[in-house]
Design an enzyme around this catalytic site. Structure first.
Site, PDB file in Angstrom:
ATOM      1  N   TYR A 126       0.835  -1.207   0.000  1.00 35.84           N
ATOM      2  CA  TYR A 126       0.000   0.000   0.000  1.00 35.84           C
ATOM      3  C   TYR A 126       0.868   1.257   0.000  1.00 35.84           C
ATOM      4  O   TYR A 126       1.524   1.583   0.996  1.00 35.84           O
ATOM      5  CB  TYR A 126      -0.945   0.015   1.202  1.00 35.84           C
ATOM      6  CG  TYR A 126      -1.876  -1.183   1.252  1.00 35.84           C
ATOM      7  CD1 TYR A 126      -2.313  -1.799   0.086  1.00 35.84           C
ATOM      8  CD2 TYR A 126      -2.313  -1.707   2.461  1.00 35.84           C
ATOM      9  CE1 TYR A 126      -3.161  -2.895   0.123  1.00 35.84           C
ATOM     10  CE2 TYR A 126      -3.156  -2.808   2.507  1.00 35.84           C
ATOM     11  CZ  TYR A 126      -3.572  -3.399   1.334  1.00 35.84           C
ATOM     12  OH  TYR A 126      -4.400  -4.490   1.378  1.00 35.84           O
ATOM     13  N   HIS A 156      -0.015 -11.879   0.742  1.00 32.57           N
ATOM     14  CA  HIS A 156      -0.843 -10.877   0.070  1.00 32.57           C
ATOM     15  C   HIS A 156      -1.141 -11.271  -1.384  1.00 32.57           C
ATOM     16  O   HIS A 156      -0.228 -11.434  -2.185  1.00 32.57           O
ATOM     17  CB  HIS A 156      -0.117  -9.532   0.089  1.00 32.57           C
ATOM     18  CG  HIS A 156      -1.005  -8.359  -0.199  1.00 32.57           C
ATOM     19  ND1 HIS A 156      -0.606  -7.063  -0.005  1.00 32.57           N
ATOM     20  CD2 HIS A 156      -2.278  -8.281  -0.650  1.00 32.57           C
ATOM     21  CE1 HIS A 156      -1.584  -6.242  -0.340  1.00 32.57           C
ATOM     22  NE2 HIS A 156      -2.618  -6.966  -0.742  1.00 32.57           N
TER      23      HIS A 156
HETATM   24  P1  NAD Z   1     -13.272  -0.035   1.101  1.00 31.52           P
HETATM   25  O1  NAD Z   1     -14.420  -0.732   0.505  1.00 31.52           O
HETATM   26  O2  NAD Z   1     -13.098  -0.076   2.555  1.00 31.52           O
HETATM   27  O3  NAD Z   1     -13.296   1.464   0.551  1.00 31.52           O
HETATM   28  C1  NAD Z   1     -12.287   2.371   0.883  1.00 31.52           C
HETATM   29  C2  NAD Z   1     -12.585   3.709   0.208  1.00 31.52           C
HETATM   30  O4  NAD Z   1     -13.797   4.248   0.738  1.00 31.52           O
HETATM   31  C3  NAD Z   1     -11.512   4.759   0.461  1.00 31.52           C
HETATM   32  O5  NAD Z   1     -11.463   5.632  -0.645  1.00 31.52           O
HETATM   33  C4  NAD Z   1     -12.055   5.492   1.663  1.00 31.52           C
HETATM   34  O6  NAD Z   1     -11.516   6.785   1.751  1.00 31.52           O
HETATM   35  C5  NAD Z   1     -13.529   5.521   1.341  1.00 31.52           C
HETATM   36  N1  NAD Z   1     -14.395   5.658   2.530  1.00 31.52           N
HETATM   37  C6  NAD Z   1     -14.290   5.036   3.735  1.00 31.52           C
HETATM   38  N2  NAD Z   1     -15.290   5.417   4.534  1.00 31.52           N
HETATM   39  C7  NAD Z   1     -16.057   6.292   3.834  1.00 31.52           C
HETATM   40  C8  NAD Z   1     -17.224   7.023   4.122  1.00 31.52           C
HETATM   41  N3  NAD Z   1     -17.846   6.932   5.304  1.00 31.52           N
HETATM   42  N4  NAD Z   1     -17.737   7.825   3.160  1.00 31.52           N
HETATM   43  C9  NAD Z   1     -17.149   7.945   1.970  1.00 31.52           C
HETATM   44  N5  NAD Z   1     -16.022   7.261   1.627  1.00 31.52           N
HETATM   45  C10 NAD Z   1     -15.485   6.451   2.553  1.00 31.52           C
HETATM   46  O7  NAD Z   1     -11.974  -0.622   0.365  1.00 31.52           O
HETATM   47  P2  NAD Z   1     -10.493  -0.970   0.835  1.00 31.52           P
HETATM   48  O8  NAD Z   1      -9.843   0.178   1.517  1.00 31.52           O
HETATM   49  O9  NAD Z   1      -9.839  -1.543  -0.366  1.00 31.52           O
HETATM   50  O10 NAD Z   1     -10.670  -2.163   1.852  1.00 31.52           O
HETATM   51  C11 NAD Z   1     -10.487  -2.011   3.232  1.00 31.52           C
HETATM   52  C12 NAD Z   1      -9.176  -2.597   3.700  1.00 31.52           C
HETATM   53  O11 NAD Z   1      -9.172  -4.014   3.506  1.00 31.52           O
HETATM   54  C13 NAD Z   1      -7.934  -2.115   2.959  1.00 31.52           C
HETATM   55  O12 NAD Z   1      -7.520  -0.845   3.408  1.00 31.52           O
HETATM   56  C14 NAD Z   1      -6.978  -3.225   3.276  1.00 31.52           C
HETATM   57  O13 NAD Z   1      -6.491  -3.076   4.590  1.00 31.52           O
HETATM   58  C15 NAD Z   1      -7.881  -4.464   3.209  1.00 31.52           C
HETATM   59  N6  NAD Z   1      -7.869  -5.083   1.858  1.00 31.52           N
HETATM   60  C16 NAD Z   1      -7.037  -6.133   1.650  1.00 31.52           C
HETATM   61  C17 NAD Z   1      -6.954  -6.700   0.385  1.00 31.52           C
HETATM   62  C18 NAD Z   1      -6.007  -7.849   0.147  1.00 31.52           C
HETATM   63  O14 NAD Z   1      -5.350  -8.292   1.077  1.00 31.52           O
HETATM   64  N7  NAD Z   1      -5.867  -8.339  -1.050  1.00 31.52           N
HETATM   65  C19 NAD Z   1      -7.714  -6.222  -0.668  1.00 31.52           C
HETATM   66  C20 NAD Z   1      -8.591  -5.165  -0.410  1.00 31.52           C
HETATM   67  C21 NAD Z   1      -8.666  -4.610   0.865  1.00 31.52           C
END
Ligand code: NAD
Length: 340
Positions: free
Chosen positions: A73, A136
């Site tokens: 990230y 990952h």
């Molecule tokens: P998410 O669905 O959580 O969306 C994140 C996005 O939504 C960001 O742009 C954030 O700023 C925005 N957001 C958050 N709260 C909000 C709100 N209340 N109103 C408007 N916008 C808002 O997607 P994500 O960040 O990809 O997933 C969460 C976490 O899961 C990641 O940060 C990561 O730690 C993990 N993840 C892991 C993998 C993997 O291991 N392959 C893949 C995806 C996510």
């Protein structure tokens, strides 16, 4: 129609937390909303580092105890920023990071790199142990290597006290299950497989994980930013018809005094078959809005309408990983149909 989920004002400091769940068979109790730290690495646009740090501190104050990050990230930026924010607070949280993916096209699942990777992560995160160390995006690796080399190396790191537990993360459910059937893991982190757009996690993964005592972490409840008013980032891999349907759902919510991200997150936190829902955050406004979803309820009519708007694209997937890996995925048939 009344607004179903009240916004929590930023001055509110009452504990919003409703609960913690055990992470599989581990002794970790994780908050039902987890903190996804990828936005701290500018993955969703430029984040303000001071605001990001404030958000981490307030999240801990409010009871969020599960934090997930990766060297991928922001190409280590998210780990650097999270590590700085966690100084003095490390022992209050359950910390998850990853190895194996280091760039859009850069992967290395070798034993040597895994060992090097955890040392680098420990330094950036300013700690001497990780609670959960994950492979990952397994679908980009050679599965034989992940099963026979990567995971055994991580188990040795566990014995050495560098990590308390180990897990795998990735997109195609069939690939995650293929690995977890071959070699024991403590957790599986699945993303974009349980939310308002795609909800197939319960078909095979949940019963499988339950039978083996594996903790399931549900990531990306907002479908990587798509289920929000501002919409998805440009790099989002979903087909255009999904973007279009999500825009319609956001507009519908707005015109009815609701917020799509509230509806989407609430839908996920009510799903108790996963230990935690990881939402990516980098601002205090998002944090308080997301915590607010623990208090309110979704107006059934709003939820029903949103689901109806999204129904034409329900369970639309995209290919992820190497060709050989998504061919073994249980969803390959569905993928094919979606791309026709
Ligand atoms: P998410 O669905 O959580 O969306 C994140 C996005 O939504 C960001 O742009 C954030 O700023 C925005 N957001 C958050 N709260 C909000 C709100 N209340 N109103 C408007 N916008 C808002 O997607 P994500 O960040 O990809 O997933 C969460 C976490 O899961 C990641 O940060 C990561 O730690 C993990 N993840 C892991 C993998 C993997 O291991 N392959 C893949 C995806 C996510």
């Amino acid at each position: 129609m009344p607004q179903s989920i009240p916004l929590i004002s930023q001055s509110s400091n009452s504990a919003a937390f409703r609960g913690y769940r055990r992470l599989g068979s581990t002794d970790l109790q994780v908050s039902v909303i987890g903190f996804g730290a990828s936005p701290l690495g500018d993955v969703f646009g430029i984040a303000n580092p001071e605001e990001g740090m404030r958000t981490v501190h307030l999240a801990i104050d409010e009871g969020i105890n599960f934090f997930d990050v990766s060297p991928y990230y922001g190409l280590t930026l998210a780990e650097e920023r999270l590590g700085k924010a966690l100084e003095g607070r490390r022992r209050e949280i359950v910390l998850s990071t990853k190895c194996g993916r280091y760039g859009a096209e850069e992967f290395d699942f070798s034993a040597q790199r895994v060992r090097h990777s955890i040392e680098q992560s420990l330094r950036r995160l300013r700690t001497d142990f990780i609670d959960l160390f994950n492979v990952h995006d397994v679908e980009f690796g050679n599965l034989e290597q992940i099963i026979g080399e990567t995971i055994p190396t991580m188990r040795r790191l566990q014995e050495e006290g560098k990590t308390r537990y180990i897990g795998i993360s990735g997109y195609p459910i069939g690939v995650l299950m293929r690995i977890a059937k071959a070699v024991p893991v403590d957790t599986i982190m699945s993303y974009c497989h349980y939310n308002l757009l795609v909800d197939d996690i319960g078909q095979a993964l949940i019963p499988f994980a339950k039978a083996r005592g594996i903790g399931v972490i549900n990531a990306s409840p907002l479908h990587m930013g798509m289920l929000t008013e501002q919409g998805a980032p440009e790099w989002h891999p979903a087909p255009s018809q999904v973007h279009y349907a999500a825009r319609q759902a956001a507009e519908f919510c707005k015109s009815h005094g609701a917020n799509l991200s509230d509806v989407a997150l609430r839908f996920c936190v009510e799903y108790s078959r996963v230990a935690t829902t990881l939402v990516g955050m980098s601002t205090t406004q998002q944090l308080y809005q997301n915590l607010g979803t623990l208090r309110g309820s979704i107006e059934p009519e709003i939820l029903q309408q949103v689901r109806a708007i999204l129904a034409p694209v329900h369970n639309t997937l995209w290919p992820s990983g190497s060709q050989e890996n998504y061919c073994i995925d249980g969803n390959s048939e569905l993928l094919q149909r979606n791309s026709e």
